[in-house]
Design a protein around this motif. Structure first.
Motif, PDB file in Angstrom:
ATOM      1  N   ILE A  36      -8.720  90.892  86.798  1.00 52.11           N
ATOM      2  CA  ILE A  36      -8.580  92.228  87.364  1.00 52.11           C
ATOM      3  C   ILE A  36      -9.848  92.493  88.164  1.00 52.11           C
ATOM      4  CG2 ILE A  36      -8.358  94.689  86.871  1.00 52.11           C
ATOM      5  CD1 ILE A  36      -6.870  93.954  84.302  1.00 52.11           C
ATOM      6  N   ASP A  37      -9.696  92.856  89.452  1.00 50.97           N
ATOM      7  CA  ASP A  37     -10.876  93.088  90.283  1.00 50.97           C
ATOM      8  C   ASP A  37     -11.423  94.497  90.084  1.00 50.97           C
ATOM      9  OD1 ASP A  37      -9.413  94.869  91.919  1.00 50.97           O
ATOM     10  OD2 ASP A  37      -9.168  93.417  93.543  1.00 50.97           O
ATOM     11  N   HIS A  39     -11.187  97.033  91.737  1.00 52.86           N
ATOM     12  CA  HIS A  39     -10.265  98.098  92.139  1.00 52.86           C
ATOM     13  C   HIS A  39      -9.029  98.144  91.245  1.00 52.86           C
ATOM     14  CE1 HIS A  39     -12.791  98.532  95.657  1.00 52.86           C
ATOM     15  NE2 HIS A  39     -12.659  97.234  95.863  1.00 52.86           N
ATOM     16  N   LYS A  41      -6.948  95.660  90.724  1.00 52.93           N
ATOM     17  CA  LYS A  41      -5.859  94.821  91.248  1.00 52.93           C
ATOM     18  C   LYS A  41      -5.884  93.441  90.606  1.00 52.93           C
ATOM     19  CE  LYS A  41      -5.594  97.333  95.465  1.00 52.93           C
ATOM     20  NZ  LYS A  41      -5.228  97.389  96.808  1.00 52.93           N
ATOM     21  N   GLU A  44      -1.916  87.419  92.671  1.00 51.83           N
ATOM     22  CA  GLU A  44      -0.754  86.645  92.236  1.00 51.83           C
ATOM     23  C   GLU A  44      -1.108  85.172  92.199  1.00 51.83           C
ATOM     24  OE1 GLU A  44       2.994  87.441  94.053  1.00 51.83           O
ATOM     25  OE2 GLU A  44       2.504  89.556  94.361  1.00 51.83           O
ATOM     26  N   ASP A 115       1.495  90.986  83.891  1.00 52.70           N
ATOM     27  CA  ASP A 115       1.161  90.299  85.140  1.00 52.70           C
ATOM     28  C   ASP A 115      -0.045  89.374  84.999  1.00 52.70           C
ATOM     29  OD1 ASP A 115      -0.434  92.567  84.767  1.00 52.70           O
ATOM     30  OD2 ASP A 115      -0.558  93.046  86.899  1.00 52.70           O
TER      31      ASP A 115
END
Length: 128
Positions: A36-37, A39, A41, A44, A115
């Motif tokens: 997870i960055d 931000h 996100k 994929e 995810d």
């Protein structure tokens, strides 16, 4: 850090069976890092998630005053094992392949978000 070879199981591929920490070293434990960055996100694909996870581990190591050369143990949690060659290739961009840390890999049914494909914990020993 000393890596010890011993008779028994075959030579490992990209990790060490036994690592010994020098007396007086400061241990740094890194909680499981995920892809997870900053931000929030998640990229994929296995390669992108693995690389970001290693970068997140790297940032956590730096925060603890350690670097990749200090890592003595990695633990991987993955949702599948089909992409192990990609994971190993990316790992080799970060660790000292001549003196790799001890490692464990566990396939899990899932991580805390559906995810996410990979999570990595680390232990580092910083010389005194």
């Amino acid at each position: 850090m000393a890596i010890i070879d011993f008779p028994g199981p075959p030579a490992p591929n990209g990790y060490s069976h036994t690592v010994v920490v020098a007396p007086g070293s400061r241990l740094v434990y890194i909680s499981g890092q995920v892809p997870i960055d900053a931000h929030g996100k998640v990229p994929e694909g296995w390669a992108e998630q693995t690389r970001l996870t290693f970068r997140n581990v790297e940032a956590a190591l730096a925060a603890g005053g350690a670097g990749w050369g200090d890592v003595i143990k990695l633990t991987y949690f993955v949702t599948g094992t089909d992409e192990l060659p990609a994971i190993r290739s990316i790992r080799d961009e970060f660790v000292d392949t001549a003196r790799p840390p001890a490692s464990s890999l566990v396939q899990v049914a899932g991580l805390f978000r559906p995810d996410l494909l990979i999570e990595i914990e680390a232990v580092a020993a910083v010389p005194a």
